[in-house]
Design a protein around this motif. Structure first.
Motif, PDB file in Angstrom:
ATOM      1  N   ARG A   1     -18.117 -29.196  59.748  1.00 28.17           N
ATOM      2  CA  ARG A   1     -18.266 -28.782  58.393  1.00 28.17           C
ATOM      3  C   ARG A   1     -16.670 -28.370  57.790  1.00 28.17           C
ATOM      4  N   GLU A   2     -16.509 -28.738  56.823  1.00 32.89           N
ATOM      5  CA  GLU A   2     -15.069 -28.334  56.370  1.00 32.89           C
ATOM      6  C   GLU A   2     -15.086 -26.884  55.825  1.00 32.89           C
ATOM      7  N   THR A   3     -13.748 -26.370  55.802  1.00 36.93           N
ATOM      8  CA  THR A   3     -13.543 -25.134  55.276  1.00 36.93           C
ATOM      9  C   THR A   3     -12.678 -25.035  54.015  1.00 36.93           C
TER      10      THR A   3
ATOM     11  N   ASP B   1     -22.130 -31.261  51.249  1.00 38.82           N
ATOM     12  CA  ASP B   1     -22.260 -30.111  51.441  1.00 38.82           C
ATOM     13  C   ASP B   1     -21.661 -29.259  50.298  1.00 38.82           C
TER      14      ASP B   1
ATOM     15  N   THR C   1     -17.064 -29.760  47.347  1.00 42.63           N
ATOM     16  CA  THR C   1     -18.093 -30.374  48.220  1.00 42.63           C
ATOM     17  C   THR C   1     -17.322 -30.976  49.250  1.00 42.63           C
ATOM     18  N   GLY C   2     -17.963 -31.407  50.538  1.00 46.14           N
ATOM     19  CA  GLY C   2     -17.100 -32.064  51.477  1.00 46.14           C
ATOM     20  C   GLY C   2     -17.669 -33.335  51.683  1.00 46.14           C
TER      21      GLY C   2
ATOM     22  N   ASP D   1     -28.055 -22.118  54.483  1.00 49.74           N
ATOM     23  CA  ASP D   1     -26.979 -22.924  54.468  1.00 49.74           C
ATOM     24  C   ASP D   1     -27.217 -24.423  54.505  1.00 49.74           C
ATOM     25  N   PRO D   2     -28.212 -24.730  55.425  1.00 49.81           N
ATOM     26  CA  PRO D   2     -28.337 -26.473  55.526  1.00 49.81           C
ATOM     27  C   PRO D   2     -28.953 -27.344  54.020  1.00 49.81           C
TER      28      PRO D   2
ATOM     29  N   ARG E   1     -20.055 -34.729  53.404  1.00 48.48           N
ATOM     30  CA  ARG E   1     -21.692 -34.960  53.421  1.00 48.48           C
ATOM     31  C   ARG E   1     -22.247 -34.462  52.152  1.00 48.48           C
TER      32      ARG E   1
ATOM     33  N   LEU F   1     -19.882 -26.410  49.235  1.00 44.28           N
ATOM     34  CA  LEU F   1     -18.939 -25.308  50.059  1.00 44.28           C
ATOM     35  C   LEU F   1     -18.491 -24.083  49.368  1.00 44.28           C
TER      36      LEU F   1
ATOM     37  N   ALA G   1     -24.620 -35.216  62.451  1.00 38.75           N
ATOM     38  CA  ALA G   1     -24.757 -34.358  61.262  1.00 38.75           C
ATOM     39  C   ALA G   1     -25.189 -35.334  60.115  1.00 38.75           C
TER      40      ALA G   1
ATOM     41  N   ASN H   1     -26.356 -28.568  49.585  1.00 42.06           N
ATOM     42  CA  ASN H   1     -26.067 -29.948  49.815  1.00 42.06           C
ATOM     43  C   ASN H   1     -26.547 -30.593  48.416  1.00 42.06           C
TER      44      ASN H   1
END
Length: 270
Positions: A104-106, A130, A125-126, A150-151, A128, A132, A196, A154
């Motif tokens: 998962r990206e930061t 997500d 977003t990243g 958290d999941p 996937r 962020l 993932a 998205n």
């Protein structure tokens, strides 16, 4: 029905098969040859059109040969009448090797501060999709991402499984959802086999009948970095936005989406 895990490791084979089954013999100048047991072209017909061996093509579809040459990929693209985006996607699938597992990206603090300081809805977003980072205007316009587990933060999970998202997008929901699914499919295939991506696709398939149907069609979408959204907000009425998406220089996997109000109420929280 086969599980998502059974369907993968071959993003390449699945993509080739889906495009072969869509193409009629007449579209490539072949006689239909009477009734066919399966839709689209036969494997041997694709091999002949691409000027490659039938056994080699069968191996590609079955995922037993995953390193076709650039010339073979281009020949297959011509045989299957792929458009530019599909051709590029085929090249990507054919060249995948040694990719590390997804992480998962930061979001850098500077980007977080930028997003928080914007008055119009903005979020990051990243790969996937997500979510962020987001600002107060995005939470007020779409959903309060801070209250989600958290999941669940998205875009795909929100858009495809949350009834509020359907109501928010109204008549435009199918087009918006299908566009995002096509973009996710392109990313998913590049990360074929990664838990993932497999896990997210499996969750969406269980939670959305539309996603399950669209997923089998193997549509891919590119672009979508700019456009318009018309939202039916439960408190603020009809909202119109233009949106644009930007990649971060330090990490191109991060995408900043900014929505600017157009001929409608202000997009800042009430």
């Amino acid at each position: 029905m086969a599980s998502m895990a059974d369907a993968v490791p071959g993003g390449l084979g699945d993509f080739l098969r889906s495009r072969r089954e869509r193409l009629s013999p007449e579209a490539v100048g072949l006689a239909s040859g009477g009734r066919r047991r399966t839709p689209g072209l036969r494997r041997e017909e694709v091999a002949e059109l691409a000027d490659i061996g039938v056994d080699w093509y069968v191996r590609l579809e079955q995922g037993r040969a995953v390193s076709p040459s650039a010339a073979t990929v281009d020949s297959l693209a011509r045989a299957l009448r792929l458009g530019p985006a599909e051709h590029a996607h085929l090249r990507t699938l054919a060249g995948q090797s040694g990719r590390r597992g997804f992480a998962r990206e930061t979001v850098p603090d500077a980007i977080r501060r930028l997003v928080a300081g914007l008055g119009q809805p903005a979020y990051v977003t990243g790969r996937r999709w997500d979510v962020l980072a987001w600002n107060a205007a995005a939470a007020d316009t779409f959903t309060d991402f801070a209250r989600l587990a958290d999941p669940d933060r998205n875009v795909l999970v929100y858009l495809l499984t949350d009834p509020d998202a359907r109501r928010l997008f109204g008549p435009a929901w199918p087009d918006e959802a299908r566009r995002v699914v096509g973009q996710f499919r392109a990313a998913h295939d590049v990360w074929a086999g990664d838990p993932a991506f497999l896990g997210l696709a499996e969750r969406l398939r269980r939670g959305s009948a539309e996603f399950a149907a669209w997923w089998e069609e193997h549509d891919i979408r590119t672009g979508g970095e700019a456009g318009q959204k018309v939202l039916h907000h439960p408190r603020r009425g009809l909202l119109r936005f233009e949106y644009a998406t930007f990649q971060a220089n330090d990490d191109p996997a991060l995408r900043l989406t900014v929505c600017t109000p157009v001929d409608g109420p202000a997009a800042t929280p009430e």
